[in-house]
Scaffold this motif. Structure first.
Motif, PDB file in Angstrom:
ATOM      1  N   CYS A  15     102.693  78.615 -17.567  1.00 24.49           N
ATOM      2  CA  CYS A  15     101.972  79.715 -16.912  1.00 24.49           C
ATOM      3  C   CYS A  15     102.434  81.063 -17.460  1.00 24.49           C
ATOM      4  CB  CYS A  15     102.175  79.656 -15.401  1.00 24.49           C
ATOM      5  SG  CYS A  15     101.355  78.264 -14.614  1.00 24.49           S
ATOM      6  N   LEU A  16     103.723  81.205 -17.678  1.00 23.82           N
ATOM      7  CA  LEU A  16     104.238  82.442 -18.267  1.00 23.82           C
ATOM      8  C   LEU A  16     103.618  82.682 -19.638  1.00 23.82           C
ATOM      9  CD1 LEU A  16     108.082  82.572 -17.516  1.00 23.82           C
ATOM     10  CD2 LEU A  16     106.292  84.033 -16.595  1.00 23.82           C
ATOM     11  N   VAL A  56     103.880  86.600 -38.381  1.00 19.99           N
ATOM     12  CA  VAL A  56     105.304  86.498 -38.072  1.00 19.99           C
ATOM     13  C   VAL A  56     105.559  85.384 -37.063  1.00 19.99           C
ATOM     14  CG1 VAL A  56     107.170  87.665 -36.832  1.00 19.99           C
ATOM     15  CG2 VAL A  56     105.968  88.844 -38.673  1.00 19.99           C
ATOM     16  N   VAL A  57     104.791  85.385 -35.982  1.00 20.89           N
ATOM     17  CA  VAL A  57     105.006  84.361 -34.950  1.00 20.89           C
ATOM     18  C   VAL A  57     104.695  82.973 -35.496  1.00 20.89           C
ATOM     19  CG1 VAL A  57     104.305  83.556 -32.670  1.00 20.89           C
ATOM     20  CG2 VAL A  57     104.561  85.991 -33.097  1.00 20.89           C
ATOM     21  N   PHE A  58     103.680  82.882 -36.331  1.00 21.07           N
ATOM     22  CA  PHE A  58     103.326  81.601 -36.926  1.00 21.07           C
ATOM     23  C   PHE A  58     104.495  81.043 -37.733  1.00 21.07           C
ATOM     24  CE2 PHE A  58     101.341  78.882 -40.145  1.00 21.07           C
ATOM     25  CZ  PHE A  58     100.556  78.082 -39.332  1.00 21.07           C
ATOM     26  N   GLU A  59     105.099  81.885 -38.549  1.00 19.01           N
ATOM     27  CA  GLU A  59     106.241  81.447 -39.348  1.00 19.01           C
ATOM     28  C   GLU A  59     107.430  81.086 -38.467  1.00 19.01           C
ATOM     29  OE1 GLU A  59     106.428  80.776 -42.545  1.00 19.01           O
ATOM     30  OE2 GLU A  59     104.286  81.217 -42.680  1.00 19.01           O
ATOM     31  N   ARG A 102     110.764  85.761 -25.396  1.00 18.86           N
ATOM     32  CA  ARG A 102     110.519  87.090 -24.813  1.00 18.86           C
ATOM     33  C   ARG A 102     109.311  87.748 -25.459  1.00 18.86           C
ATOM     34  NH1 ARG A 102     116.083  88.212 -25.676  1.00 18.86           N
ATOM     35  NH2 ARG A 102     117.289  87.591 -23.850  1.00 18.86           N
ATOM     36  N   LEU A 103     109.277  87.656 -26.759  1.00 15.76           N
ATOM     37  CA  LEU A 103     108.209  88.303 -27.514  1.00 15.76           C
ATOM     38  C   LEU A 103     106.841  87.738 -27.124  1.00 15.76           C
ATOM     39  CD1 LEU A 103     107.881  90.360 -29.786  1.00 15.76           C
ATOM     40  CD2 LEU A 103     108.130  88.503 -31.432  1.00 15.76           C
ATOM     41  N   VAL A 104     106.749  86.423 -27.080  1.00 13.11           N
ATOM     42  CA  VAL A 104     105.448  85.804 -26.844  1.00 13.11           C
ATOM     43  C   VAL A 104     105.044  85.904 -25.379  1.00 13.11           C
ATOM     44  CG1 VAL A 104     104.108  83.689 -27.018  1.00 13.11           C
ATOM     45  CG2 VAL A 104     105.688  84.323 -28.837  1.00 13.11           C
ATOM     46  N   ILE A 105     106.001  85.800 -24.476  1.00 10.72           N
ATOM     47  CA  ILE A 105     105.683  85.984 -23.062  1.00 10.72           C
ATOM     48  C   ILE A 105     105.168  87.400 -22.838  1.00 10.72           C
ATOM     49  CG2 ILE A 105     106.719  86.237 -20.766  1.00 10.72           C
ATOM     50  CD1 ILE A 105     108.494  83.825 -21.463  1.00 10.72           C
ATOM     51  N   VAL A 157     103.272  78.710 -29.697  1.00  5.19           N
ATOM     52  CA  VAL A 157     104.698  78.549 -29.385  1.00  5.19           C
ATOM     53  C   VAL A 157     104.920  77.342 -28.475  1.00  5.19           C
ATOM     54  CG1 VAL A 157     106.623  79.580 -28.121  1.00  5.19           C
ATOM     55  CG2 VAL A 157     105.324  80.942 -29.755  1.00  5.19           C
ATOM     56  N   TYR A 158     104.053  77.197 -27.498  1.00  2.91           N
ATOM     57  CA  TYR A 158     104.258  76.071 -26.576  1.00  2.91           C
ATOM     58  C   TYR A 158     104.116  74.733 -27.295  1.00  2.91           C
ATOM     59  CZ  TYR A 158     103.903  72.771 -22.832  1.00  2.91           C
ATOM     60  OH  TYR A 158     104.123  71.688 -22.032  1.00  2.91           O
ATOM     61  N   ASP A 159     103.068  74.608 -28.077  1.00  2.00           N
ATOM     62  CA  ASP A 159     102.866  73.357 -28.815  1.00  2.00           C
ATOM     63  C   ASP A 159     103.933  73.163 -29.873  1.00  2.00           C
ATOM     64  OD1 ASP A 159     100.680  72.890 -27.311  1.00  2.00           O
ATOM     65  OD2 ASP A 159      99.198  73.389 -28.850  1.00  2.00           O
ATOM     66  N   GLY A 160     104.493  74.266 -30.352  1.00  3.99           N
ATOM     67  CA  GLY A 160     105.462  74.177 -31.436  1.00  3.99           C
ATOM     68  C   GLY A 160     106.827  73.700 -31.020  1.00  3.99           C
ATOM     69  N   VAL A 161     107.213  73.923 -29.776  1.00  4.10           N
ATOM     70  CA  VAL A 161     108.557  73.531 -29.384  1.00  4.10           C
ATOM     71  C   VAL A 161     108.585  72.662 -28.119  1.00  4.10           C
ATOM     72  CG1 VAL A 161     110.912  74.333 -28.976  1.00  4.10           C
ATOM     73  CG2 VAL A 161     109.411  75.618 -30.495  1.00  4.10           C
ATOM     74  N   PRO A 162     108.304  73.210 -26.954  1.00  2.00           N
ATOM     75  CA  PRO A 162     108.515  72.388 -25.750  1.00  2.00           C
ATOM     76  C   PRO A 162     107.625  71.145 -25.753  1.00  2.00           C
ATOM     77  CG  PRO A 162     108.045  74.684 -25.178  1.00  2.00           C
ATOM     78  CD  PRO A 162     107.758  74.532 -26.622  1.00  2.00           C
ATOM     79  N   LYS A 163     106.417  71.322 -26.242  1.00  2.00           N
ATOM     80  CA  LYS A 163     105.474  70.201 -26.266  1.00  2.00           C
ATOM     81  C   LYS A 163     105.989  69.079 -27.162  1.00  2.00           C
ATOM     82  CE  LYS A 163     101.212  68.614 -25.330  1.00  2.00           C
ATOM     83  NZ  LYS A 163     100.087  69.252 -26.058  1.00  2.00           N
ATOM     84  N   ILE A 164     106.502  69.449 -28.321  1.00  2.00           N
ATOM     85  CA  ILE A 164     107.067  68.462 -29.247  1.00  2.00           C
ATOM     86  C   ILE A 164     108.211  67.705 -28.585  1.00  2.00           C
ATOM     87  CG2 ILE A 164     108.253  68.148 -31.449  1.00  2.00           C
ATOM     88  CD1 ILE A 164     105.692  69.200 -32.162  1.00  2.00           C
ATOM     89  N   ALA A 165     109.100  68.479 -27.969  1.00  2.00           N
ATOM     90  CA  ALA A 165     110.249  67.861 -27.322  1.00  2.00           C
ATOM     91  C   ALA A 165     109.796  66.905 -26.219  1.00  2.00           C
ATOM     92  CB  ALA A 165     111.157  68.951 -26.743  1.00  2.00           C
ATOM     93  N   LEU A 166     108.829  67.350 -25.427  1.00  2.00           N
ATOM     94  CA  LEU A 166     108.329  66.500 -24.344  1.00  2.00           C
ATOM     95  C   LEU A 166     107.744  65.200 -24.886  1.00  2.00           C
ATOM     96  CD1 LEU A 166     106.627  69.015 -21.875  1.00  2.00           C
ATOM     97  CD2 LEU A 166     108.420  67.363 -21.316  1.00  2.00           C
TER      98      LEU A 166
END
Lengths: 204, 204
Positions: free
Chosen positions: A171-172, B59-62, B106-109, B122-131
């Motif tokens: 959500c954030l 930048v965020v993509f990289e 912080r930046l993306v939020i 960002v979500y798909d790139g890290v937390p989603k992968i881990a999950l």
DNA sequence: GTCTATATACAGATAGAC
DNA sequence: GTCTATCTGTATATAGAC
């Protein structure tokens, strides 16, 4: 007519600024925009606040006051532990998934490096309060003799962390809408069940 | 000499911009500052990127690409469930409490409302992968016959949420420094213990 | 105390030399 | 392709009338 108390202007400004900051963030909102939104003239803004930073701080301060009231006191007077946990969980979940709360978090996370005191203000104003409340309740459980929770701080932290879950982060980041009442219920039920098994029974 | 591949300039720009954005955020960094930091002339920036938004997106993509590598694949080849959970937990905790990861969050939020695609990235790139990784592992446990975890998605979510805990939020808000290696160890130990009790044993 | 009009600085973006 | 110099808009903040 024009002899309203001076504070009402200040309040008007804060309300307008709050709307704008929550919606667009700190940097995208100019003093001109705030003046239009209030509405007052730009000079009046500077009559009441030294500069944009001071206005922003005042806004966040008021936001924290209002959130604090919401979390108020949750009565945990029942003898039924599961019921009490449910009540605490509902209050917490209802609070943190509010669009307003999410907007505040976004705003302060974005600006906390430039306004170090605001991070502390928001953290102490909401999550810290909730944690302390739950810690106190868990203490009473230990004192009652039926439980022997070893690390109260960790146990309280775990409860709220489970309730936030990945969804709060989503959500954030704006990749998911806040949960519906039904989703909240299912979430709370499963968390409470897991919690009783993993934390409370462990020490029973 | 001057015949370096053109791409090296682009890379130079992205590196400079990344440093500036992570440190100061999107709005506080001007194209002039980025040009100085790279260092290149401002006109060169616009030769390689259509505007500031495009540069920021790049930048965020990289950044996401680099984070993705970090989480890579964690081998869960041991027969010891607790040991495997420890390994997953360590990789996750080491990643999310990095200053770099915190700065990205912080930046993306902060900017996700203006750049909706970045939140997803960002979500798909890290937390989603881990999950997904953890879900796959939990599936193998169920398939092995020793466990019968009812809701895999909830179980995976719970594990990482416990590991983040309140501390991750505190770090985002800047009210607490990242945990020391010792703190991480204690955290992981307690979470794994709670998890085995509340989630795995429940279905054993 | 509140307004309109303005001073001053800096932002994003571009023109034109080399 | 890369630079210096510049255009144009808009930001924060203030001066001076009422």
């Amino acid at each position: 007519m024009t002899s309203e108390p001076t504070n009402s202007k200040r309040q008007t400004i804060i309300e307008g600024a709050t709307r704008m900051f929550l919606k667009h963030g700190y940097h995208k909102v100019s003093m001109d925009k705030i003046a239009q939104a209030a509405p007052v003239s730009k000079a009046t803004l500077y009559q009441h606040f030294e500069n944009k930073n001071a206005l922003f701080s005042a806004v966040v301060f008021e936001l924290c006051r209002s959130l604090l009231q919401t979390m108020a006191e949750i009565a945990t007077d029942s003898k039924d532990v599961e019921k009490n946990l449910h009540k605490i969980a509902e209050a917490f979940v209802d609070l943190i998934f509010t669009e307003k709360a999410l907007a505040i978090y976004r705003l302060v996370i974005a600006e906390c490096l430039d306004f170090p005191e605001l991070g502390r203000l928001v953290y102490d104003g909401v999550p810290k309060i909730a944690l302390t409340q739950l810690e106190n309740y868990l203490q009473t459980l230990n004192a009652g003799g039926h439980f022997a929770i070893p690390d109260i701080a960790f146990a309280a932290d775990a409860f709220f962390s489970l309730l936030k879950g990945d969804l709060h982060f989503q959500c954030l980041l704006g990749v998911s809408p806040p949960p519906s009442p039904e989703q909240k219920c299912r979430l709370i039920d499963r968390v409470v069940a897991l919690y009783i098994l993993g934390v409370l029974n462990a020490a029973d």
